[in-house]
Design a protein around this motif. Sequence first.
Motif, PDB file in Angstrom:
ATOM      1  N   ILE A  26       0.826  -1.207   0.000  1.00  0.00           N
ATOM      2  CA  ILE A  26       0.000   0.000   0.000  1.00  0.00           C
ATOM      3  C   ILE A  26       0.864   1.262   0.000  1.00  0.00           C
ATOM      4  N   ILE A  27       1.954   1.250   0.746  1.00  0.00           N
ATOM      5  CA  ILE A  27       2.865   2.394   0.743  1.00  0.00           C
ATOM      6  C   ILE A  27       3.462   2.592  -0.650  1.00  0.00           C
ATOM      7  N   ALA A  28       3.854   1.494  -1.306  1.00  0.00           N
ATOM      8  CA  ALA A  28       4.396   1.595  -2.662  1.00  0.00           C
ATOM      9  C   ALA A  28       3.344   2.128  -3.626  1.00  0.00           C
ATOM     10  N   ARG A  29       2.105   1.688  -3.461  1.00  0.00           N
ATOM     11  CA  ARG A  29       1.018   2.181  -4.325  1.00  0.00           C
ATOM     12  C   ARG A  29       0.813   3.676  -4.124  1.00  0.00           C
ATOM     13  N   ALA A  30       0.869   4.134  -2.898  1.00  0.00           N
ATOM     14  CA  ALA A  30       0.688   5.564  -2.631  1.00  0.00           C
ATOM     15  C   ALA A  30       1.829   6.378  -3.243  1.00  0.00           C
ATOM     16  N   ILE A  31       3.039   5.894  -3.138  1.00  0.00           N
ATOM     17  CA  ILE A  31       4.189   6.608  -3.705  1.00  0.00           C
ATOM     18  C   ILE A  31       4.107   6.613  -5.228  1.00  0.00           C
ATOM     19  N   ILE A  32       3.726   5.492  -5.809  1.00  0.00           N
ATOM     20  CA  ILE A  32       3.594   5.396  -7.268  1.00  0.00           C
ATOM     21  C   ILE A  32       2.519   6.358  -7.773  1.00  0.00           C
ATOM     22  N   SER A  33       1.471   6.575  -6.992  1.00  0.00           N
ATOM     23  CA  SER A  33       0.377   7.432  -7.445  1.00  0.00           C
ATOM     24  C   SER A  33       0.784   8.910  -7.525  1.00  0.00           C
ATOM     25  N   TRP A  34       1.902   9.284  -6.929  1.00  0.00           N
ATOM     26  CA  TRP A  34       2.355  10.671  -6.977  1.00  0.00           C
ATOM     27  C   TRP A  34       2.955  11.026  -8.330  1.00  0.00           C
ATOM     28  N   VAL A  35       3.412  10.021  -9.063  1.00  0.00           N
ATOM     29  CA  VAL A  35       3.993  10.255 -10.385  1.00  0.00           C
ATOM     30  C   VAL A  35       3.024   9.717 -11.428  1.00  0.00           C
ATOM     31  N   ASN A  36       3.369   9.872 -12.670  1.00  0.00           N
ATOM     32  CA  ASN A  36       2.533   9.351 -13.748  1.00  0.00           C
ATOM     33  C   ASN A  36       3.134   8.030 -14.219  1.00  0.00           C
ATOM     34  N   ILE A  43       4.834  -4.147 -12.573  1.00  0.00           N
ATOM     35  CA  ILE A  43       4.876  -3.827 -11.148  1.00  0.00           C
ATOM     36  C   ILE A  43       3.737  -2.878 -10.789  1.00  0.00           C
ATOM     37  N   VAL A  44       3.530  -1.867 -11.605  1.00  0.00           N
ATOM     38  CA  VAL A  44       2.435  -0.926 -11.370  1.00  0.00           C
ATOM     39  C   VAL A  44       1.097  -1.658 -11.457  1.00  0.00           C
ATOM     40  N   ASN A  45       0.977  -2.527 -12.443  1.00  0.00           N
ATOM     41  CA  ASN A  45      -0.240  -3.313 -12.603  1.00  0.00           C
ATOM     42  C   ASN A  45      -0.507  -4.186 -11.379  1.00  0.00           C
ATOM     43  N   GLY A  67     -10.485  15.310  -4.572  1.00  0.00           N
ATOM     44  CA  GLY A  67      -9.263  14.764  -5.159  1.00  0.00           C
ATOM     45  C   GLY A  67      -8.238  14.297  -4.151  1.00  0.00           C
ATOM     46  N   LEU A  68      -8.446  14.536  -2.893  1.00  0.00           N
ATOM     47  CA  LEU A  68      -7.528  14.081  -1.850  1.00  0.00           C
ATOM     48  C   LEU A  68      -7.953  12.680  -1.423  1.00  0.00           C
ATOM     49  N   ASP A  69      -7.070  11.719  -1.648  1.00  0.00           N
ATOM     50  CA  ASP A  69      -7.389  10.320  -1.345  1.00  0.00           C
ATOM     51  C   ASP A  69      -6.754   9.926  -0.016  1.00  0.00           C
ATOM     52  N   LEU A  70      -7.582   9.782   0.995  1.00  0.00           N
ATOM     53  CA  LEU A  70      -7.104   9.384   2.318  1.00  0.00           C
ATOM     54  C   LEU A  70      -7.268   7.888   2.575  1.00  0.00           C
ATOM     55  N   SER A  71      -7.737   7.157   1.590  1.00  0.00           N
ATOM     56  CA  SER A  71      -7.985   5.727   1.797  1.00  0.00           C
ATOM     57  C   SER A  71      -6.720   4.936   2.145  1.00  0.00           C
ATOM     58  N   PRO A  72      -5.548   5.204   1.537  1.00  0.00           N
ATOM     59  CA  PRO A  72      -4.358   4.464   1.974  1.00  0.00           C
ATOM     60  C   PRO A  72      -4.007   4.705   3.434  1.00  0.00           C
ATOM     61  N   ILE A  73      -4.208   5.928   3.901  1.00  0.00           N
ATOM     62  CA  ILE A  73      -3.892   6.238   5.297  1.00  0.00           C
ATOM     63  C   ILE A  73      -4.813   5.464   6.235  1.00  0.00           C
ATOM     64  N   LEU A  74      -6.090   5.428   5.895  1.00  0.00           N
ATOM     65  CA  LEU A  74      -7.030   4.687   6.746  1.00  0.00           C
ATOM     66  C   LEU A  74      -6.744   3.187   6.737  1.00  0.00           C
TER      67      LEU A  74
END
Length: 104
Positions: A26-36, A43-45, A67-74
Amino acid sequence: MFVVANFLLAIAKVADILLTIYLYIIIARAIISWVNPDPYNPIVNFLYRSTEPVLSRVRRILPDLGGLDLSPILVLVAIYFIQSFVIRTIYDFAFRMKLGTGAM
């Protein structure tokens, strides 16, 4: 009783490891979502396919924050809670069974 206690300890350890791995995914997914990222990258898939079922359920519960996604934090908070309370409770229960001091 020690067989049941060892079984509970094994279940708790495996659950703890799996939750830790999912936490890092989940942390990797959140970091990946910051870039395009390239959506065709394997890996992204994998990151999207492994986290989207949980994150989409949490997003349905959360109000729209523009547009602010807090779901990873929760989800991370929920994983920490499960590891700190549920898994530790199973550990403590199994150790008490092993020592024979009773379940209460």
